[in-house]
Structures are given as C-alpha cells and as structure tokens.
Motif scaffolding. Structure first.
Motif, PDB file in Angstrom:
ATOM      1  N   GLN A 154       0.833  -1.204   0.000  1.00 16.45           N
ATOM      2  CA  GLN A 154       0.000   0.000   0.000  1.00 16.45           C
ATOM      3  C   GLN A 154       0.866   1.252   0.000  1.00 16.45           C
ATOM      4  N   VAL A 155       0.337   2.257  -0.671  1.00 13.47           N
ATOM      5  CA  VAL A 155       0.993   3.562  -0.695  1.00 13.47           C
ATOM      6  C   VAL A 155      -0.016   4.581  -0.184  1.00 13.47           C
ATOM      7  N   TRP A 156       0.377   5.325   0.810  1.00 12.31           N
ATOM      8  CA  TRP A 156      -0.547   6.303   1.402  1.00 12.31           C
ATOM      9  C   TRP A 156      -0.046   7.718   1.143  1.00 12.31           C
ATOM     10  N   GLN A 157      -1.017   8.595   1.022  1.00 14.79           N
ATOM     11  CA  GLN A 157      -0.693  10.024   0.996  1.00 14.79           C
ATOM     12  C   GLN A 157      -1.854  10.779   1.603  1.00 14.79           C
ATOM     13  N   GLY A 158      -1.664  12.060   1.821  1.00 16.28           N
ATOM     14  CA  GLY A 158      -2.728  12.846   2.424  1.00 16.28           C
ATOM     15  C   GLY A 158      -2.796  12.640   3.919  1.00 16.28           C
TER      16      GLY A 158
END
Lengths: 282, 198
Positions: A33-37
C-alpha cells in the motif's frame, strides 16, 4: 451473465479503483500500500511480514488518544513487521502526530519496527508518542528526521540502526537503547533539550557509535546509564555544548552508582556540528 | 484525504477492537498501590520515580481506601506492590498476635507472607511507622511485592532495596509536610535526586 457481471464488478472494485479513506480503526495490511494525504488512526495499524506500507511526502498520520488498557499510555500505533518506507522531503515532511486538542507525550504509542524486512525513513516528524520510533531486531535507516515531545524520541534494541542528520528534542529520553549485541551508527544529529539525552538502559558494549553529534542542554543528564548497564561506554567526537567536553555533573554513571559502568566522551569537539541544518531550513 | 494508489488485493478492516498485543517493552509497566495517606502517596511515588528513572519502566500509582483493599488487589495481581506496615501485616492481614520487637515483627511477617501468600517484604525504609502515624502498634514501613513480579523483573528487588534505611523519622516528616499540598511526585523526585539515587 449476471454472475459474470458481478465478478467483473467485484474485480473492478477491489483492484482498479483507488480506495479513499480518511480514518481507520484496527487495520491489518498484508499487501503493498501507498498512502498520501491525511489519515486518522483510531487503533492498531499492523503491516504484516508480507505487507508493505509506503508514505509519500506530505502524508500526515493523526493518532487518536485511546487508552484501552488504562495504563495512561495511548494505544493507537503503527506496527511494522514487513516493509516501511517513509521518505518525505525538506519541504513536505511526513508527520506522525496526536489528534488531541492539547497534545501530550504518550498520546499515541509508537511507530514500531519489529523484525521489519525493510525500514527507511527520511524527513519524517514524529511527536506526542510514547516512542517516536522503536526499532527492534531489524535494520533501519533514519535520516533528516525530527523526534519531539515524546517519552522516548528514538528507541532501539537488538537492532542495526543508522540514525543521521536528525533532530531529537524535548523528549524525556532523546535516545533510549538496549544494545544487546546490535550495532548502530548515530551520527551528525542534534540531541538537545531532552531530560536525558542518551539513556543506555542495559547490555551496551560500545557497538553503537555515537559521533559527530551535537548533544547539548539535556537536563539533568546528557548521558544516563540504566540500572544494569555495567560496561563502560564511550561517546567520542561529539559536541557537548562546552569546549571542555562532557561534564561529569551531566552524567549518571558509576560516579553516582558504583555498580554501573563509566561514561566517557573522548576527543570532544570544540564547536557544534549544526547537524540538522537541512531540517531546520537554515 | 488518504489515497491508496496501488491495488488492494488483501485489506482486512477489523471492526471490533482487538486487545492490545503485548508488544514487548511498553507492555512492561508496573502498578503500585497506595492506601490514602500523604505518607503512602509520597512513599509510593518515591518507588515509582526510582523505578521509572533507573529502568525506564512505566510505573502507575493506583489509589485504594485501605490496606485491606490494596492487599486484596495485590493478591489478585491487579497491582504489583504497595507499601505496608509490619504491624498491620501482622495483626490485620495475618490476624496474628502483635509483637513488640521490631526486628522480630519484620521477620515474622516476612516469613509468613513469603510462605503463605507468595509476597515478598523488601527492606524497611527506616523510620518508625507507628510513631509517624501516631498509633500504638510497633511498626516499620516496607514495600511488599508480588513474587512473580520479582521474577519478571529480576533487578527490581535490588533497586527498591536501595531505599532501605534511607528515610528516618525526620525525613519522612519533612517529606509528608512537603507533599501535603498534593505534590507527591515532585517531592519524591526531589528526594531521590538529593540522595543521588537518580
């Protein structure tokens, strides 16, 4: 036909559309998973051995104050056994913080790297945790990061850690470690304004090299040995805030408890390194 | 807003809260009971501060209304230790006859607590608790700790015993006076610092 459409819809939903959530409770991540924000965390997020979590620049993880076991320490946490990559930038650091209106150290538990397969951290700020980061039984690279307002800024045990160019301040312990056969390099950091700059709890044998750091204004102790740290430890080539070097008055070692080892700071620097220039944007 | 940018083949959201997993270090916390008096508050905080400062272990002070309550909590492992008085231990907890000699009394409660209750009396602080409390029971104050706690924390007894004999009559009176405004933790910290114990 309906069944086929249902299957296609399900595949589309699970694999093509980005999942957008702003809040999680307990979560297990076993994939990549890649998260941002910004995401609010109200429980335990666990990255399993098979899993991977990447935080993009500017990502903000906000941990709620929950105390399930009523021990006075927040229980929201990020626990990693797989891969963890958090590379912010000087302009867009990654932030791990408390959701409390009036945040306090220990509002959330920690970023915990335990047997992690990969752990790379750059330009990350971790604050108001029990431990800004804990590293155990794995290799971890941490640089250009900031650990502030925690009980323990950076804590590690039985690890192979590289901690460089980072700023650890206003924690109870800037660094707290139990070497236990691990190795480490702690270099070019600024460790200041903590109650204890470096807390060598036990089983340290000098395999972790602390050098070229600015270790200043940690009161009452720049370096403190834990109850069972009986081996002498040297912290060479650091700036201690005074060109005379490390003052015995700022050390808790065998001079205060004969059962402990002795702390030395050989070859002290006569001027500061200014190690965290990049973080502070000077 | 968080975005998951890559496919999500396996995502398990647990709706129900799971119990906190015993993830090593932070889980190593200790709880010390107190039984309501200022003297109890300050002694419990002295132990808590000593353990916390020297080992990094988190220690929580838990209030009770009486020795009976604290003792029951200790037996149930709700707490790890509290400060008890030898006279109370002998006559209230063990329901035995009072003993006039302080050393004999300490040995009597220490032996029976160990054999019958799996609880360990550590070294007395050093002051005459009966005198300090204004009661007639001849008594000393000392930490009573669960035996299994001492097994989990092998260095704990040696650490707490550093307080043995360190607090005389004059000192406990001063500590109580200083802590009467509700600053037990700060008073405890100052005492330990002044005695170079932390």
């Amino acid at each position: 036909m309906i069944a086929l459409l249902s299957i296609l819809s399900l595949l589309l939903f699970t694999s093509c559309i980005p999942l957008q959530i702003s809040e999680v409770s307990d979560l297990v991540i076993s994939d990549q998973q890649v998260w941002q924000g910004e995401v609010r965390i109200k429980g335990v997020v666990r990255v399993t051995r098979e899993g991977s979590l990447t935080l993009l620049p500017g990502t903000k993880l906000v941990f709620s104050r929950i105390d399930r076991d009523a021990d006075g320490i927040g229980d929201a946490e990020l626990f990693v056994e797989g891969e963890f990559v958090a590379r912010g930038t000087a302009d867009r650091p990654i932030l791990l913080t408390s959701a409390a209106t009036n945040p306090q150290p220990g509002d959330w538990k920690f970023l915990y790297l335990d047997y992690a397969r990969k752990a790379e951290i750059e330009y990350l700020i971790s604050e108001y945790a029990y431990s800004g980061v804990q590293v155990h039984f794995c290799r971890a690279q941490i640089s250009f990061s900031e650990f502030r307002y925690n009980i323990d800024g950076v804590r590690f045990s039985t690890a192979n850690i590289s901690l460089k160019e980072s700023y650890l301040h206003h924690n109870r312990h800037g660094i707290r470690y139990e070497e236990r056969g691990g190795r480490g390099l702690v270099q070019r950091n600024r460790i200041s304004d903590n109650r204890i700059g470096i807390f060598a709890v036990t089983r340290g044998e000098g395999r972790t090299l602390f050098e070229l750091n600015d270790i200043i204004d940690n009161e009452p102790y720049q370096v403190k040995m834990g109850l069972q740290q009986t081996t002498a430890l040297d912290f060479p080539r650091n700036w201690w805030g005074d060109d005379k070097g490390l003052s015995a008055e700022t050390v808790f070692d065998q001079r205060r408890d004969r059962s402990l080892g002795r702390v030395t700071g050989t070859d002290p620097l006569d001027r500061p390194i200014n190690a965290t220039r990049q973080i502070e944007g000077d | 807003m968080m975005k998951v940018l890559r496919p999500v083949p396996v995502l398990l959201l647990l709706i129900l809260c799971v119990a906190n997993m015993a993830f090593s270090c932070v889980g190593k916390s200790l709880e010390i009971g107190t039984t309501g008096s200022v003297q109890q508050e300050v002694l419990a905080n002295i132990i808590a501060e000593l353990i916390g400062e020297r080992t990094g272990t988190t220690v929580k002070v838990v209030p009770f209304n009486s020795s009976d309550e604290a003792h029951a909590a200790l037996l149930k492992a709700d707490i790890d230790m509290y400060v008890e008085y030898t006279g109370v231990g002998q006559t209230v907890i063990l329901q035995a006859q009072p003993l006039a000699d302080a050393d004999e009394l300490y040995k009597a409660v220490k032996d029976r607590y160990n054999q019958e209750l799996n609880l360990i009396w550590l070294k007395p602080f050093g002051f005459d608790a009966a005198q300090s409390l204004g009661v007639t029971l001849p008594a000393e104050a000392a930490p009573v700790v669960r035996k299994d706690t001492l097994k989990k924390f092998p260095a704990l007894a040696r650490l707490i015993n550093k307080l043995g004999g360190k607090i005389d009559q004059q000192t406990i009176a001063l500590l109580e006076k200083e802590a009467s405004g509700g600053q037990s933790k700060q008073v405890a910290h100052g005492f330990l610092k002044n005695n170079r114990l932390i």
